[in-house]
Design an enzyme around this catalytic site. Structure first.
Site, short mmCIF file in Angstrom:
data_model
loop_
_atom_site.label_atom_id
_atom_site.label_comp_id
_atom_site.label_asym_id
_atom_site.label_seq_id
_atom_site.Cartn_x
_atom_site.Cartn_y
_atom_site.Cartn_z
NE ARG A 229 -4.18 -1.56 -0.07
CZ ARG A 229 -4.18 -2.63 -0.87
NH1 ARG A 229 -3.13 -2.88 -1.63
NH2 ARG A 229 -5.22 -3.43 -0.93
CD GLU A 258 -2.91 2.90 -5.17
OE1 GLU A 258 -1.70 2.67 -5.11
OE2 GLU A 258 -3.77 2.02 -5.31
CG HIS A 290 -2.97 -1.20 -6.88
ND1 HIS A 290 -3.20 -0.54 -5.71
CD2 HIS A 290 -3.05 -2.52 -6.56
CE1 HIS A 290 -3.41 -1.41 -4.73
NE2 HIS A 290 -3.32 -2.63 -5.23
P1 NAI Z 1 -1.24 -11.59 4.61
O1 NAI Z 1 -2.34 -11.21 5.53
O2 NAI Z 1 -1.12 -13.03 4.18
O3 NAI Z 1 0.17 -11.16 5.24
C1 NAI Z 1 0.44 -9.91 5.77
C2 NAI Z 1 1.56 -10.08 6.76
O4 NAI Z 1 1.96 -8.78 7.20
C3 NAI Z 1 1.17 -10.88 8.01
O5 NAI Z 1 2.11 -11.90 8.26
C4 NAI Z 1 1.18 -9.84 9.12
O6 NAI Z 1 1.56 -10.38 10.38
C5 NAI Z 1 2.22 -8.87 8.58
N1 NAI Z 1 2.19 -7.55 9.21
C6 NAI Z 1 1.15 -6.89 9.78
N2 NAI Z 1 1.57 -5.69 10.24
C7 NAI Z 1 2.89 -5.60 9.93
C8 NAI Z 1 3.88 -4.61 10.18
N3 NAI Z 1 3.59 -3.47 10.77
N4 NAI Z 1 5.14 -4.86 9.74
C9 NAI Z 1 5.45 -6.02 9.13
N5 NAI Z 1 4.55 -6.99 8.89
C10 NAI Z 1 3.29 -6.78 9.28
O7 NAI Z 1 -1.38 -10.63 3.36
P2 NAI Z 1 -0.84 -10.86 1.87
O8 NAI Z 1 -1.86 -11.60 1.09
O9 NAI Z 1 0.53 -11.38 1.93
O10 NAI Z 1 -0.85 -9.35 1.32
C11 NAI Z 1 0.04 -8.37 1.81
C12 NAI Z 1 -0.39 -7.02 1.29
O11 NAI Z 1 -0.21 -6.97 -0.12
C13 NAI Z 1 -1.89 -6.71 1.46
O12 NAI Z 1 -2.17 -6.20 2.75
C14 NAI Z 1 -2.12 -5.68 0.39
O13 NAI Z 1 -1.89 -4.39 0.94
C15 NAI Z 1 -1.06 -5.97 -0.65
N6 NAI Z 1 -1.63 -6.45 -1.91
C16 NAI Z 1 -1.32 -5.75 -3.06
C17 NAI Z 1 -1.81 -6.15 -4.28
C18 NAI Z 1 -1.45 -5.42 -5.53
O14 NAI Z 1 -2.05 -5.68 -6.58
N7 NAI Z 1 -0.49 -4.52 -5.51
C19 NAI Z 1 -2.70 -7.31 -4.38
C20 NAI Z 1 -2.90 -8.01 -3.13
C21 NAI Z 1 -2.39 -7.57 -1.94
#
Ligand code: NAI
Length: 344
Positions: A229, A258, A290
């Site tokens: 993000r 964005e 994105h």
């Molecule tokens: P997920 O929920 O599987 O993993 C997120 C991880 O981040 C978790 O292990 C959590 O403990 C950790 N986390 C939470 N707060 C944190 C912090 N302050 N510092 C470090 N780690 C922290 O989520 P996933 O599926 O891996 O997605 C991650 C991010 O990717 C989403 O939140 C979303 O913002 C982004 N995303 C972007 C996309 C794009 O098209 N650019 C598409 C899908 C997701």
């Protein structure tokens, strides 16, 4: 037939949802969801929204008064939803995972494209300029990748980095049990990484996590990749860090402001966002709009999970993919693992 107001609809959304939908009446709306456009949801049972829709308390109240019972986010992130406003009014479901590989592979494309300056080479050779001066990169092999957030996408990206022969350092406040990679604190990650890639959700706690102070701890010339993000990075501080060489390059699929521009053709307008203009003017910034999620497999997964989330809601069953404000407080893992049924 239940009716869905589907906001910010793009041709690829329509294609992937129409391919798998046979029991909902989907009204595709090109506009983003805001408090101004929320009125269109009148008569709909559900709203389907995406990352840059603005689900603030006003929009939520309008949808609630229109009779909308559930908001189906067709994405993983949900920082654009005012959960407190929705609580006990409209249930919110999301797609927690569709293809983590799609996003991890795009992060890898940004990393390799940026490091080996593929975007510059493409433009040069199209112009029959075959000079390779100024296109020097560095071997990823043997370098250190700092991964912030080790959920589904972070772990998929760690695999990619290992494929390159990189050493991995990871930071996550909720580490994976029995991980076969090394966790460290943020300071160590900042100071030892040659590449830093962000894979955590945006929360109140980590808003602008990557700021002047963080940059001051990083290795000179670090490559910064953000597919998570935009607001995880303070873009004014990033511009300074790019200018003074602290950051050797930035591969960005997201940008903090964005919402006003991404997913739209703004080529006939004067860009009003100075930081975005400045970032795009830098030769060592590779920015995509994105699109990390945008693969056939991910679009199919998004459509199927969104519709099955709605099926579960209307059938009155458990909602494993529900999110509420309690998840927002950072206890999402505990909450999701322990909860059956619905938030309310
Ligand atoms: P997920 O929920 O599987 O993993 C997120 C991880 O981040 C978790 O292990 C959590 O403990 C950790 N986390 C939470 N707060 C944190 C912090 N302050 N510092 C470090 N780690 C922290 O989520 P996933 O599926 O891996 O997605 C991650 C991010 O990717 C989403 O939140 C979303 O913002 C982004 N995303 C972007 C996309 C794009 O098209 N650019 C598409 C899908 C997701």
């Amino acid at each position: 037939m239940k009716k869905i107001a589907f906001y910010d609809a793009k041709p690829y959304d329509r294609e992937s949802f129409d391919a798998v939908n046979d029991h909902y009446d989907i009204m595709y709306i090109e506009s983003k969801l805001t408090s101004q456009t929320a009125v269109i949801s009148k008569g709909c049972d559900a709203v389907c929204a995406f990352v840059n829709d603005d689900l603030d308390s006003e929009a939520i109240d309008i949808m609630y008064n229109n009779g909308v019972k559930v908001i189906a986010m067709r994405c993983a992130g949900y920082s654009n939803v005012d959960f407190k406003a929705a609580y006990k009014k409209i249930n919110v479901v999301r797609v927690p995972a569709y293809s983590p590989h799609a996003v991890a592979e795009h992060a890898a494309a940004l990393l390799t494209g940026l490091n080996r300056k593929i975007y510059k080479a493409y433009n040069r050779t199209r112009d029959f300029n075959f000079s390779i001066n100024g296109l020097t990169g560095f071997d990823l092999y043997g370098k250190t990748a700092g991964i912030i957030g080790t959920g589904k996408i972070g772990q998929a990206f760690i695999e990619v980095c290992r494929g390159f022969g990189m050493k991995v350092l990871a930071y996550d406040p909720y580490p994976v049990k029995d991980a076969d990679f090394e966790y460290t604190d943020l300071d160590t990650l900042f100071s030892q990484s040659d590449v830093i890639s962000l894979h955590c959700p945006l929360t109140d706690e980590n808003n602008r996590l990557i700021d002047k102070k963080a940059f001051s701890r990083m290795k000179k010339g670090v490559l910064l990749i953000n597919t998570s993000r935009g607001a995880l990075i303070n873009s004014t501080d990033l511009l300074e860090a790019l200018k003074d060489g602290t950051v050797g390059g930035a591969g960005l699929d997201v940008y903090e402001e964005e919402g006003d521009f991404f997913f739209k053709d703004c080529s006939d307008k004067i860009m009003q966002d100075d930081n975005l203009s400045l970032l795009l003017s830098k030769p060592n910034v590779l920015l995509t709009s994105h699109q990390a999620f945008l693969t056939e497999e991910a679009l199919d997964g998004i459509a199927r999970t969104t519709l099955s989330n709605l099926d579960a809601f209307f059938a009155g069953g458990d909602l494993p993919n529900e999110v509420c404000y309690q998840c927002e407080t950072g206890k999402i893992e505990e909450c999701r693992n322990n909860r059956k049924g619905r938030c309310f």
